[in-house]
Design a protein around this motif. Structure first.
Motif, PDB file in Angstrom:
ATOM      1  N   LYS A  88       0.856  -1.200   0.000  1.00  0.00           N
ATOM      2  CA  LYS A  88       0.000   0.000   0.000  1.00  0.00           C
ATOM      3  C   LYS A  88       0.891   1.250   0.000  1.00  0.00           C
ATOM      4  N   ASP A  89       1.886   1.271   0.896  1.00  0.00           N
ATOM      5  CA  ASP A  89       2.778   2.430   0.976  1.00  0.00           C
ATOM      6  C   ASP A  89       3.613   2.568  -0.285  1.00  0.00           C
ATOM      7  N   VAL A  90       4.075   1.418  -0.793  1.00  0.00           N
ATOM      8  CA  VAL A  90       4.905   1.455  -2.008  1.00  0.00           C
ATOM      9  C   VAL A  90       4.105   2.074  -3.153  1.00  0.00           C
ATOM     10  N   VAL A  91       2.869   1.602  -3.304  1.00  0.00           N
ATOM     11  CA  VAL A  91       2.032   2.085  -4.405  1.00  0.00           C
ATOM     12  C   VAL A  91       1.711   3.567  -4.212  1.00  0.00           C
ATOM     13  N   GLU A  92       1.350   3.935  -2.997  1.00  0.00           N
ATOM     14  CA  GLU A  92       0.999   5.342  -2.764  1.00  0.00           C
ATOM     15  C   GLU A  92       2.195   6.243  -3.013  1.00  0.00           C
ATOM     16  N   LYS A  93       3.346   5.830  -2.500  1.00  0.00           N
ATOM     17  CA  LYS A  93       4.527   6.702  -2.628  1.00  0.00           C
ATOM     18  C   LYS A  93       5.040   6.759  -4.064  1.00  0.00           C
ATOM     19  N   SER A  94       4.817   5.696  -4.803  1.00  0.00           N
ATOM     20  CA  SER A  94       5.288   5.700  -6.196  1.00  0.00           C
ATOM     21  C   SER A  94       4.390   6.569  -7.062  1.00  0.00           C
ATOM     22  N   GLY A  95       3.157   6.766  -6.600  1.00  0.00           N
ATOM     23  CA  GLY A  95       2.214   7.590  -7.360  1.00  0.00           C
ATOM     24  C   GLY A  95       1.671   6.939  -8.621  1.00  0.00           C
ATOM     25  N   GLU A 100      -1.314   5.774 -13.951  1.00  0.00           N
ATOM     26  CA  GLU A 100      -1.833   4.668 -14.771  1.00  0.00           C
ATOM     27  C   GLU A 100      -3.336   4.535 -14.557  1.00  0.00           C
ATOM     28  N   LYS A 101      -4.090   5.005 -15.519  1.00  0.00           N
ATOM     29  CA  LYS A 101      -5.550   5.059 -15.356  1.00  0.00           C
ATOM     30  C   LYS A 101      -6.187   3.671 -15.321  1.00  0.00           C
ATOM     31  N   LYS A 102      -5.466   2.685 -15.820  1.00  0.00           N
ATOM     32  CA  LYS A 102      -6.081   1.353 -15.885  1.00  0.00           C
ATOM     33  C   LYS A 102      -5.944   0.576 -14.581  1.00  0.00           C
ATOM     34  N   LEU A 103      -5.195   1.101 -13.675  1.00  0.00           N
ATOM     35  CA  LEU A 103      -4.980   0.371 -12.423  1.00  0.00           C
ATOM     36  C   LEU A 103      -6.002   0.758 -11.363  1.00  0.00           C
ATOM     37  N   THR A 104      -6.594  -0.253 -10.744  1.00  0.00           N
ATOM     38  CA  THR A 104      -7.374   0.007  -9.523  1.00  0.00           C
ATOM     39  C   THR A 104      -6.414  -0.192  -8.356  1.00  0.00           C
ATOM     40  N   PRO A 105      -6.790   0.243  -7.171  1.00  0.00           N
ATOM     41  CA  PRO A 105      -5.924  -0.017  -6.006  1.00  0.00           C
ATOM     42  C   PRO A 105      -5.636  -1.512  -5.847  1.00  0.00           C
ATOM     43  N   ASP A 376      -5.450 -17.510   8.918  1.00  0.00           N
ATOM     44  CA  ASP A 376      -5.105 -17.271   7.525  1.00  0.00           C
ATOM     45  C   ASP A 376      -6.222 -16.492   6.827  1.00  0.00           C
ATOM     46  N   ALA A 377      -7.152 -15.942   7.644  1.00  0.00           N
ATOM     47  CA  ALA A 377      -8.143 -15.053   7.058  1.00  0.00           C
ATOM     48  C   ALA A 377      -7.402 -13.877   6.420  1.00  0.00           C
ATOM     49  N   ILE A 378      -7.982 -13.349   5.400  1.00  0.00           N
ATOM     50  CA  ILE A 378      -7.236 -12.389   4.609  1.00  0.00           C
ATOM     51  C   ILE A 378      -7.656 -10.960   4.898  1.00  0.00           C
ATOM     52  N   LYS A 379      -6.688 -10.155   5.175  1.00  0.00           N
ATOM     53  CA  LYS A 379      -6.940  -8.757   5.461  1.00  0.00           C
ATOM     54  C   LYS A 379      -6.185  -7.972   4.410  1.00  0.00           C
ATOM     55  N   LEU A 380      -6.880  -7.546   3.425  1.00  0.00           N
ATOM     56  CA  LEU A 380      -6.218  -6.879   2.316  1.00  0.00           C
ATOM     57  C   LEU A 380      -6.230  -5.378   2.541  1.00  0.00           C
ATOM     58  N   VAL A 381      -5.069  -4.786   2.501  1.00  0.00           N
ATOM     59  CA  VAL A 381      -4.964  -3.341   2.711  1.00  0.00           C
ATOM     60  C   VAL A 381      -4.715  -2.673   1.366  1.00  0.00           C
ATOM     61  N   LEU A 382      -5.599  -1.765   1.010  1.00  0.00           N
ATOM     62  CA  LEU A 382      -5.504  -1.139  -0.311  1.00  0.00           C
ATOM     63  C   LEU A 382      -4.983   0.288  -0.233  1.00  0.00           C
ATOM     64  N   PRO A 383      -4.242   0.699  -1.252  1.00  0.00           N
ATOM     65  CA  PRO A 383      -3.786   2.095  -1.264  1.00  0.00           C
ATOM     66  C   PRO A 383      -4.932   3.036  -1.599  1.00  0.00           C
ATOM     67  N   THR A 420      -4.411   5.750   6.332  1.00  0.00           N
ATOM     68  CA  THR A 420      -5.802   5.701   5.889  1.00  0.00           C
ATOM     69  C   THR A 420      -5.941   4.497   4.970  1.00  0.00           C
ATOM     70  N   THR A 421      -6.546   3.499   5.495  1.00  0.00           N
ATOM     71  CA  THR A 421      -6.483   2.192   4.864  1.00  0.00           C
ATOM     72  C   THR A 421      -7.865   1.659   4.540  1.00  0.00           C
ATOM     73  N   THR A 422      -7.976   1.073   3.392  1.00  0.00           N
ATOM     74  CA  THR A 422      -9.197   0.327   3.105  1.00  0.00           C
ATOM     75  C   THR A 422      -8.881  -1.127   3.373  1.00  0.00           C
ATOM     76  N   THR A 423      -9.552  -1.691   4.320  1.00  0.00           N
ATOM     77  CA  THR A 423      -9.263  -3.091   4.648  1.00  0.00           C
ATOM     78  C   THR A 423     -10.418  -3.972   4.227  1.00  0.00           C
ATOM     79  N   VAL A 424     -10.105  -4.990   3.482  1.00  0.00           N
ATOM     80  CA  VAL A 424     -11.134  -5.936   3.076  1.00  0.00           C
ATOM     81  C   VAL A 424     -10.864  -7.232   3.808  1.00  0.00           C
ATOM     82  N   SER A 425     -11.750  -7.602   4.695  1.00  0.00           N
ATOM     83  CA  SER A 425     -11.558  -8.868   5.394  1.00  0.00           C
ATOM     84  C   SER A 425     -12.270  -9.955   4.633  1.00  0.00           C
TER      85      SER A 425
END
Ligand SMILES: C[S@@+](CC[C@H](N)C(=O)[O-])C[C@H]1O[C@@H](n2cnc3c(N)ncnc32)[C@H](O)[C@@H]1O
Length: 602
Positions: A88-95, A100-105, A376-383, A420-425
């Protein structure tokens, strides 16, 4: 064709999410390419785009349209999500999301993971539009990743990987939080013994007196705790990965929650009890546990096991899983799978099994309200899509920062959780829907309880039956103590002399278990005359609570026994049971996979 539509779905979502733009991506590439399907499927399953219920695992494994290797897809998805707080941090900081308009978080996380961390790289053609969307920023993404790694104090990527695999990021890096669920592993006595395993597989492990020490240990720690209630059960640290372990692969170890081991152990089958029916068997954790107990007892008598286990499973697909688990556990000789067999349609007086079966294990579908979010439940953190793209600036500024202790975040705090994180459990099992109204829940519980009662009373009608274990992974009294009281009050129980197996009669480990049925639950059911002291019934029941230092899921189990004569049934019983079967009190969760299956685990 299906691959194409799946791809189209995620690609369209990609564009619509961002600016409602037009379709992108060469679809002809995709329909020919499993890897592309795999790539698109990540997003499809995680975002649950088809709005199908069930766990992530069941959605992946249950999707017949998916041609790619499902186990690899599941592994890739879980792997990416483990890294997501960092990525998440890598993606946010890289901008890159701004560029890239085709990328979703979501796609940005998955693709960045593959680009930077997967040995095989991005799973798509070299000229695929999504692959290009990240590869052209490889240097920038790499630089951001390296900066974060170094700031966190990890000298190498491998050291960082170890930290991630130990689950620190998924636990938000806060060790003072509630302990996680331990990884329980049952030693399969059909194949091996606890002693053998302690001397081989776990020879380098430190045995801890206290379960607490194991529950707080990182996934990679070589510590274990031998359980004091269930024989041949050990606890390993949360998230400990046994899947590559040779003993696990050989079926010598079975991942099974402690609570889930209660029913077979409580049933305490003896040679004189004859054969056993597991009425609701798939995926087979309790069936194989029964086989292990029977084998161990026979070995102790220097005999071969004489008893046989009949495993009924109504669902066709789940019957196959059951068969596979039994083979993996080397128990096929002891168990006959009655595939697609509705237990309530097995004639308790005249079926071939009826003349030999003395003990039944009943673990019917339930609300699953006791199931804990798996480790092993998944907690996905999105940028964030709106995050600054000042990364490039920061990147070129080349500010030097101090190295910090392993595990520290960029701002010096212990974890990345303060973003500020979007978490998908994505939990492994379906559980009670918190949004459901109280009335909806009551209705669902009433339907489940009627079905569960039918299973119990049907078992009570078996000609030679003398022992029954009934269990649920529910916390609701309606499915637990109330079913017990209603079953005791039933005509068949009264006529045949069924009663609860009192606490003082139970096997040692179960007698010692402190958490019993609730008295209030037993007393709150009015208008049912069960002919038993409700205090004794409450004490006979065993409950497990989730999220405690005992490290179990929420669970309920009780034993029933009878001392009367065999074979005194009259024809009226059959008619009564047939009537019940046709009266439509079927399993209300027919479509649900609400049990403990997670591969060959609990
Ligand atoms: C909670 S799961 C059982 C888990 C299993 N005992 C274990 O420990 O691995 C309930 C299972 O019962 C099956 N089932 C439900 N109603 C049934 C019936 N009437 N006859 C046989 N199987 C049934 C479901 O398909 C499901 O696989």
């Amino acid at each position: 064709m299906v691959a194409r539509s799946v791809y189209a779905k995620i690609t369209r979502a990609t564009v619509d999410d961002r600016q409602g733009g037009s379709e992108v991506g060469p679809q002809e590439d995709v329909s020919n390419d499993n890897q592309h399907q795999c790539l698109s499927f990540y997003g499809f399953v995680i975002e649950n785009a088809n709005k199908k219920g069930g766990s992530l695992k069941s959605r992946i494994f249950g999707d017949k349209s998916l041609k790619s290797n499902k186990a690899s897809i599941f592994a890739l998805v879980t792997e990416s999500t483990k890294w997501s707080p960092i990525l998440k941090d890598v993606v946010e900081k890289s901008g890159i999301l701004g560029l890239e308009k085709k990328l979703t978080p979501l796609l940005a996380i998955l693709l960045t993971h593959d680009l930077l961390l997967s040995k095989k790289g991005v799973a798509a053609h070299a000229d695929h539009v999504l692959r290009l969307a990240v590869t052209r920023h490889k240097a920038r993404l790499n630089a951001e990743f390296t900066k974060i790694r170094v700031r966190r104090g990890f000298a190498t990527v491998d050291a960082f990987r170890q930290h991630i695999n130990d689950g620190h990021e998924q636990n938000d890096g806060d060790d003072s939080k509630e302990p996680e669920h331990p990884r329980w592993a049952r030693i399969n006595s059909v194949k091996t013994t606890l002693d053998e395993q302690l001397k081989s597989t776990f020879s380098s492990y430190e045995q801890k007196e206290s379960l607490r020490d194991v529950m707080r240990a990182p996934a990679s720690a070589k510590v274990l705790h031998v359980d004091e209630n269930i024989p041949d059960l050990i606890a390993l640290p949360p998230r400990a990965d046994l899947t590559k372990n040779a003993a696990y692969q050989k079926g010598q170890l079975i991942i099974q929650d402690k609570a889930s081991c209660f029913p077979a152990y409580l049933l305490n089958v003896q040679p004189e009890d004859g054969d056993i029916i597991d009425a609701c068997a798939a995926p087979g954790n309790k069936t194989t546990h029964l086989a292990a107990l029977v084998t161990k007892a026979a070995k102790a008598r220097s005999q071969k096991p004489k008893q046989h286990i009949f495993a009924c499973e109504r669902d066709k697909e789940r019957s196959k899983i059951l068969q596979k688990m039994i083979e993996t556990a080397h128990a096929a000789r002891l168990i006959t799978v009655k595939a697609n067999q509705d237990f309530t349609r097995l004639d308790p007086q005249h079926a071939a099994e009826a003349s030999t079966v003395g003990a039944l294990l009943l673990d019917p579908s339930c609300s699953g309200s006791g199931i804990v979010g798996r480790d092993d439940a998944i907690k996905l953190v999105l940028p964030s899509t709106t995050s600054s793209s000042n990364a490039a600036n920061e990147h070129t500024r080349g500010k030097k920062r101090k190295r910090s202790k392993p595990g520290a975040t960029d701002d010096g705090s212990k974890s990345a959780a303060n973003t500020t994180t979007t978490t998908v459990s994505v939990t492994e099992e379906e559980q009670d829907d918190p949004a459901a109204s109280a009335a909806e829940l009551q209705k669902r519980l009433a339907a489940l309880a009627a079905f569960q009662l039918k299973i119990v009373t049907h078992a009570m009608a078996f000609a030679r039956a003398r022992k029954i274990a009934y269990s649920t992974c529910s916390v609701h009294a309606a499915e637990n103590e109330h079913v017990v009281l209603r079953a005791l009050a039933s005509e068949v129980a009264r006529r045949r002399g069924w009663r609860v197996l009192r606490r003082d009669e139970q096997v040692e480990g179960m007698k010692r278990w402190a958490v019993r049925g609730t008295r209030e639950a037993c007393e709150s059911l009015v208008g049912v005359e069960c002919g038993a002291d409700r205090g004794v019934v409450a004490e006979a029941c065993l409950r497990c609570e989730k999220g405690t230092e005992e490290g179990t899921m929420g669970f309920f189990v009780v034993g029933f026994v009878r001392d009367g004569e065999d074979g005194e049934e009259d024809e009226g019983d059959d008619e009564e049971m047939e009537g019940a079967a046709e009266g439509g009190v079927g399993d209300p969760e027919e479509e649900e996979e609400g049990d403990e299956w997670g591969g060959f685990s609990d």
